[in-house]
Scaffold this active site. Sequence first.
Site, mmCIF file in Angstrom:
data_model
loop_
_atom_site.group_PDB
_atom_site.id
_atom_site.type_symbol
_atom_site.label_atom_id
_atom_site.label_comp_id
_atom_site.label_asym_id
_atom_site.label_seq_id
_atom_site.Cartn_x
_atom_site.Cartn_y
_atom_site.Cartn_z
ATOM 1 N N ASP A 212 -26.639 12.958 42.720
ATOM 2 C CA ASP A 212 -25.684 12.090 42.316
ATOM 3 C C ASP A 212 -24.262 12.967 42.540
ATOM 4 O O ASP A 212 -24.376 14.164 42.985
ATOM 5 C CB ASP A 212 -25.674 12.095 40.723
ATOM 6 C CG ASP A 212 -24.639 11.290 40.226
ATOM 7 O OD1 ASP A 212 -24.193 10.270 40.538
ATOM 8 O OD2 ASP A 212 -24.019 12.117 39.292
ATOM 9 N N ASP B 123 -20.602 12.105 40.920
ATOM 10 C CA ASP B 123 -19.560 12.267 39.569
ATOM 11 C C ASP B 123 -20.525 12.996 38.793
ATOM 12 O O ASP B 123 -21.311 12.255 38.369
ATOM 13 C CB ASP B 123 -18.773 10.949 39.522
ATOM 14 C CG ASP B 123 -18.253 10.385 40.408
ATOM 15 O OD1 ASP B 123 -17.060 11.012 40.612
ATOM 16 O OD2 ASP B 123 -18.703 9.710 41.211
ATOM 17 N N ASP C 166 -26.804 13.609 36.552
ATOM 18 C CA ASP C 166 -26.212 14.145 35.012
ATOM 19 C C ASP C 166 -26.421 13.139 34.008
ATOM 20 O O ASP C 166 -26.074 13.293 32.936
ATOM 21 C CB ASP C 166 -24.877 14.482 35.311
ATOM 22 C CG ASP C 166 -24.113 13.257 35.648
ATOM 23 O OD1 ASP C 166 -22.934 12.829 34.725
ATOM 24 O OD2 ASP C 166 -23.970 12.909 36.767
#
Length: 232
Positions: free
Chosen positions: A13, A15, A175
Amino acid sequence: MSETLSPVGVAFDLDGTLVDSAPGLAEAVDRALEDVGLPKAGVERVSTWIGNGADVMVERAVRWAEGDLSPAFCLSVRDKFDHYYAETAAAGSTLYPQVKETLHALAAAGIPLGLITNKPTPFVAPLLVSLGLDGLFSQVLGGDDVVQKKPHPAPLYLMLANLGLRASELVFVGDSRNDIQAAQAAGCQCVGMTYGYNYGEAIGLSKPDRVLERFADLLPTFGLPSLKDQEA
């Protein structure tokens, strides 16, 4: 459960995993809200809206500001956001500690790297260039490259096809619960980072295969020498 994972390929991922992008996103959201007469949200609040793509983030912002939730109005705010984010993305984004060094170490080990983000595709490549990450990824998928974004597994399926890997051969690192759910639905192993944007909840609640606090911990998790050992 084994102590190490042994991926053939690794996808990430963007961001909240590689990049702290909340300041740039928040500034663009706030400018867009201000343009239509709505209150600014601020970076702390905007960071809780990150993860499902720009359309959803803008809708969450308008809803919080008690604005007009009609599709036409939200689209107008999204257009303003896009305009401002083109100006704020680079200056408002910084790499998390040891991200670049760790990615280079993985690439040096011969592991193909992929990137899967819900961020609108036109913003991805310029951001990678500004952060010095361009050229590290074999495949890059932005939010406009698939019909359904994470947490749907469609981006993972496309990444697997592009890299020529089986689901069991790819580890996805993210995240938020969107990342973990997408990986699990695609049959991939996954690693959850604790420091990103996950709507205020612990990443461990989504039950990734590993939970890590530091990005550089990926190396020993994958059975590779740590950055410290490589420097010795």
